[in-house]
Design a protein around this motif. Structure first.
Motif, mmCIF file in Angstrom:
data_model
loop_
_atom_site.group_PDB
_atom_site.id
_atom_site.type_symbol
_atom_site.label_atom_id
_atom_site.label_comp_id
_atom_site.label_asym_id
_atom_site.label_seq_id
_atom_site.Cartn_x
_atom_site.Cartn_y
_atom_site.Cartn_z
ATOM 1 N N ILE A 192 0.845 -1.187 0.000
ATOM 2 C CA ILE A 192 0.000 0.000 0.000
ATOM 3 C C ILE A 192 0.884 1.241 0.000
ATOM 4 N N GLU B 261 0.886 5.445 0.255
ATOM 5 C CA GLU B 261 0.094 6.611 0.626
ATOM 6 C C GLU B 261 0.320 7.693 -0.422
ATOM 7 N N TYR C 115 -4.897 6.215 -0.493
ATOM 8 C CA TYR C 115 -3.904 5.148 -0.565
ATOM 9 C C TYR C 115 -4.148 4.344 -1.831
ATOM 10 N N PRO D 129 -9.222 6.047 4.795
ATOM 11 C CA PRO D 129 -8.260 5.251 5.555
ATOM 12 C C PRO D 129 -8.913 4.384 6.622
#
Length: 46
Positions: free
Chosen positions: A12, A14, A20, A32
């Motif tokens: 993942i 950001e 993300y 999130p």
């Protein structure tokens, strides 16, 4: 470790504060809180 809610990958990235992206399946996560749910369902990561 955070995981993708779609494929379970930990790759993942950001993009910014609330966005993300999963490098494995390409899912873009705008909330999130979705990532936090994965941690709660699978238990803490040690």
């Amino acid at each position: 470790m955070i995981q993708c809610p779609r494929c379970g990958s930990e790759a993942i990235q950001e993009l910014n504060y609330h966005t993300y992206k999963c490098h494995n399946c390409g899912l873009v996560i705008n909330n999130p809180d979705d990532l936090d749910l994965v941690d709660q369902e699978n238990g803490p990561f040690f």
